[in-house]
Design an enzyme around this catalytic site. Structure first.
Site, PDB file in Angstrom:
ATOM      1  N   ASP A 247      13.259   4.175  -1.841  1.00  0.00           N
ATOM      2  CA  ASP A 247      12.658   3.086  -1.336  1.00  0.00           C
ATOM      3  C   ASP A 247      13.634   1.992  -1.346  1.00  0.00           C
ATOM      4  O   ASP A 247      14.789   1.822  -1.727  1.00  0.00           O
ATOM      5  CB  ASP A 247      11.506   2.619  -2.014  1.00  0.00           C
ATOM      6  CG  ASP A 247      10.391   2.146  -1.011  1.00  0.00           C
ATOM      7  OD1 ASP A 247      10.652   1.271  -0.509  1.00  0.00           O
ATOM      8  OD2 ASP A 247       9.217   2.822  -1.146  1.00  0.00           O
TER       9      ASP A 247
ATOM     10  N   HIS B 222      11.977   1.150   4.717  1.00  0.00           N
ATOM     11  CA  HIS B 222      12.111   1.251   3.155  1.00  0.00           C
ATOM     12  C   HIS B 222      13.433   1.800   2.754  1.00  0.00           C
ATOM     13  O   HIS B 222      13.454   2.748   1.936  1.00  0.00           O
ATOM     14  CB  HIS B 222      10.849   2.057   2.495  1.00  0.00           C
ATOM     15  CG  HIS B 222       9.417   1.600   2.693  1.00  0.00           C
ATOM     16  ND1 HIS B 222       8.999   0.587   1.676  1.00  0.00           N
ATOM     17  CD2 HIS B 222       8.516   1.638   3.268  1.00  0.00           C
ATOM     18  CE1 HIS B 222       8.021   0.151   2.114  1.00  0.00           C
ATOM     19  NE2 HIS B 222       7.489   0.680   3.332  1.00  0.00           N
TER      20      HIS B 222
ATOM     21  N   GLU C 206       5.289   1.596   7.628  1.00  0.00           N
ATOM     22  CA  GLU C 206       5.792   0.263   7.376  1.00  0.00           C
ATOM     23  C   GLU C 206       7.195   0.040   7.830  1.00  0.00           C
ATOM     24  O   GLU C 206       7.835  -0.963   7.531  1.00  0.00           O
ATOM     25  CB  GLU C 206       5.671  -0.228   5.975  1.00  0.00           C
ATOM     26  CG  GLU C 206       4.098  -0.119   5.417  1.00  0.00           C
ATOM     27  CD  GLU C 206       4.086  -0.282   4.086  1.00  0.00           C
ATOM     28  OE1 GLU C 206       3.061  -1.025   3.814  1.00  0.00           O
ATOM     29  OE2 GLU C 206       4.588  -0.151   3.176  1.00  0.00           O
TER      30      GLU C 206
HETATM   31  C1  ACM Z   1       2.165   3.225   2.057  1.00  0.00           C
HETATM   32  O1  ACM Z   1       1.534   3.040   1.290  1.00  0.00           O
HETATM   33  N1  ACM Z   1       3.143   2.572   2.665  1.00  0.00           N
HETATM   34  C2  ACM Z   1       2.344   4.720   2.505  1.00  0.00           C
END
Ligand code: ACM
Length: 717
Positions: free
Chosen positions: A219, A293, A357
């Site tokens: 991440d 991420h 995201e």
């Molecule tokens: C997530 O909670 N971004 C998969």
């Protein structure tokens, strides 16, 4: 069944099969059945027998020659010794008949045609027969046999320990799961857990028949998997300075710089963890998140990024960073190299490539990315993520693996064989299934284990939302149109994101017992789901968790938390003025030892103590702390309104019946300004006012970071 034990073992097994235990109808039957067997998840079919089997030290565990089945028998014996202190004698079976009074593990071949009504069909199904003369655990596959052992262990640990023997009421269980994907996801990127903890986590999952561990390994805030070809991913990408003033002041004498937080799993660690998981029938689905991420990877290898000003250090903010991988051929080569090593370590069918995201600002702003889009004939940035996902999907397919992604992957087009993990509610699963994709339901917030599971101030930090054990239990795994056609629903997964889950103990606490509720809705047939009955089985569950050394939450059975009018009202006892982005945040100090936990709406730090009795005048005391504002919330930050202070350090202002107008009391923050941890402010008088009044608490401050937070308030007469 009383006579069956006098026959040979083989005849007894055949007689049991011939009994043809049917599916009882109606919820009354469900109540009765589940209470016979104090087991979670509730078995599909349970019938009471006559008499009891007495298990005592030295009781024989008869294991077959088959090494995998034998290992399961030994596992059962070791588990019982560890958790009940009862030492069994494991013996290898030589002839056809096991010794009298033994616990028999048997792999049986499915010679008979699989019967649609036989819930043992499927590799995870098993049969468990407790007779006065013996106990027989049988299955057609080692996975089912393993779950038979788990059920037997749960029966053996259902009651409080007594000296001497364990008395098992005779019964017959025929069992198999409802869904094939019964998962937990553990985020080891935001906070790192030791390999030993990961293995314990897997043990606890297996003892509830959970069979998939989604392992979030990369991440923005950390890359946790050793990749031989790219050592900087972990030498650089696995380490960060934690947010906040206290961490900045925590100088490491070895480097004369702030101490780094982090860690990573070596490939040897991973091989050990994977082997452990295989022995527990748990498949690990590793997640390498892309194209977003990705900050930690881009810090390690800036050429992977899509901006001319790549991030310089692994960051410590939570939220959504703008940093995306670029779409150069060299970057795809990098990602394929990484996936090649991932596939070498993780033998499971599924590889998760994230996809969540990925805000497209950097791709939009980059002339080079735009040129690549034209070169590739890709119309827009959404479609570019689709291109990205397709390339990864093709690479995985060429190596006989399948791609899993978060539901955003549906937006840019997705490979036909991709599996969609629905997290933004259940809509992603519904859309995926309609388009012919397999789906796993892991919706925020119900199955997000970083949500608080109760309102008590003793709850560890997490998201402010409360998702109780009952909320998880009542989640419908086949919502909306999926009820009529659930073919594409592989199952369920609860996700433990760890932004606010700093320690292993808290990771366990956030998981249990909610994961037991998840296990039941993922395993047991709908007719067996019964919340009062589940609650009745919870004391046994808690005893088992205690025996395993799991730090679990007893909130579901705890008396309601109440606060008297003159006691301390912790922030968790107060109402937040709004519910914009409520978090349960841990103080960043002290570096060692216990830290305060504040419930705070970071978009509007403001609290209400409802209906305070001020009729005789009061003295108000308050304790306050400061938390780093380490949140990447994009433009939303502009919506946060700060109230200008009247003194350099600012004030805590108290108002009556609403948060506007003149304060009735002002507590200067100067005594707390230089304290990284919690400060109790000097008491101030509150004027008398007849009847109950809401008190509103708000800070004044000039900058967001750090953010003042209320720890507690107390009114004394
Ligand atoms: C997530 O909670 N971004 C998969």
């Amino acid at each position: 069944m009383a006579g069956a034990g006098r026959k040979s073992f083989a005849a007894a097994a055949a007689a049991i099969v011939l009994l043809g235990i049917g599916t009882p109808a109606g919820s009354r039957a469900a109540d009765r059945f589940n209470s016979i067997a104090d087991v979670i998840p509730a078995p599909a079919q349970v019938l009471p027998g006559r008499g009891v089997f007495a298990l005592r030290t030295g009781t024989k565990v008869s294991i077959p020659r088959d090494p995998q089945a034998a290992r399961i028998g030994r596992y059962f014996a070791a588990l019982l010794l560890q958790t009940r202190g009862t030492a069994l004698e494991v013996v290898e079976r030589t002839g056809a008949n096991p010794p009298a009074g033994a616990i028999v593990f048997a792999l049986v071949s499915h010679r008979a045609k699989p019967d649609a009504g036989d819930v043992r069909s499927g590799p995870e199904g098993y049969r468990l027969d407790v007779l006065p003369q013996r106990v027989v655990v049988s299955a057609g596959d080692r996975r089912g046999l393993f779950y038979g052992a788990v059920t037997l262990w749960q029966l053996c640990t259902a009651s409080a320990p007594v000296h001497g023997s364990i008395t098992l009421p005779a019964l017959h269980i025929v069992d198999a799961p409802r869904f094939r994907w019964r998962g937990l996801m553990l985020d080891s990127a935001r906070h790192f857990q030791s390999p030993a903890f990961i293995m314990r986590y897997i043990d606890w999952m297996a003892l509830h028949k959970l069979n998939v561990l989604g392992w979030h390994l990369t991440d923005d805030q950390g890359w946790r998997l050793e990749i031989g070809k790219y050592p900087r991913l972990t030498s650089v990408g696995a380490w960060r300075v934690p947010a906040g003033r206290a961490a900045a002041r925590d100088i490491d004498p070895a480097t004369a710089r702030p101490r780094l937080y982090g860690g990573f799993y070596t490939q040897d660690d991973v091989r050990r963890i994977v082997a452990h998981a295989q022995a527990r029938n748990v498949t690990i689905v590793p997640e390498i998140d892309m194209p977003g991420h990705a900050t930690a990877a881009i810090v390690a290898y800036p050429q992977l990024g899509a901006t001319n000003e790549p991030p310089q250090a692994v960051p410590a903010d939570w939220g959504i960073y703008p940093n995306l991988f670029n779409v150069e051929e060299s970057t795809f080569a990098f990602l394929e190299d990484v996936l090649a090593e991932v596939m070498g370590l993780f033998p499971g069918e599924y590889i998760h490539v994230g996809g969540d995201e990925a805000v497209k600002d950097q791709w939009k702003a980059s002339a080079r990315v735009q040129a690549r889009m034209r070169e590739l004939g890709v119309a827009n940035e959404e479609a570019l993520q689709g291109y990205f996902t397709h390339r990864m999907g093709e690479y995985l397919r060429a190596h006989d693996r399948r791609l899993v992604g978060w539901d955003e992957i549906l937006e840019g087009g997705v490979p036909a064989d991709a599996t969609v993990m629905s997290w933004r509610g259940v809509q992603g699963a519904i859309a995926a299934a309609a388009a012919g994709h397999d789906a796993v339901l892991s919706p925020d917030p119900t199955l997000y284990l970083d949500s608080r599971q109760g309102r008590s101030p003793s709850e560890p930090p997490g998201r402010g939302t409360v998702e109780t054990l009952a909320d998880v239990y009542h989640f419908d795994p086949l919502p909306g149109p999926l009820a009529a056609d659930g073919r594409h629903v592989l199952g369920l997964q609860a996700n433990l994101w760890t932004e606010h889950v700093r320690t292993e103990e808290r990771a366990a606490y956030m998981t249990w017992p909610r994961a037991a509720a998840l296990a039941e809705i993922g395993w047991s047939p709908p007719a067996r789901l019964d919340w009062p009955d589940f609650l009745a089985r919870l004391p046994a569950e808690f005893r088992r968790l205690s025996g395993l050394g799991v730090h679990y939450s007893d909130d579901a059975l705890a008396p309601p938390h109440t606060v008297g009018p003159h006691e301390r009202h912790m922030s968790q006892d107060l109402k937040t003025c709004t519910d914009k982005l409520v978090l349960s945040l841990e103080d960043d100090a002290p570096m060692e030892g216990a830290r305060a936990v504040f419930l705070i709406d970071i978009m509007n730090p403001c609290w209400i103590l409802p209906a305070a009795d001020l009729s005789h005048g009061s003295t108000l005391t308050a304790a306050v702390g400061q938390v780093p504002f380490n949140f990447q919330i994009g433009k939303d930050i502009e919506a946060i309104k700060l109230n200008a202070p009247n003194t350099p350090a600012g004030e805590l202002e108290v108002r009556l019946d609403g948060c506007q107008g003149e304060p009735v009391a002002v507590l200067p923050l100067a005594p707390a300004a230089d304290n990284d941890a919690v400060t109790t402010l000097p008491a101030v008088p509150l004027p008398g006012a007849a009847g109950p009044h809401d008190l509103c608490f708000r800070f004044t401050q000039r900058t967001l970071d750090p953010l003042w937070a209320l720890d507690w308030v107390q009114l004394l007469p």
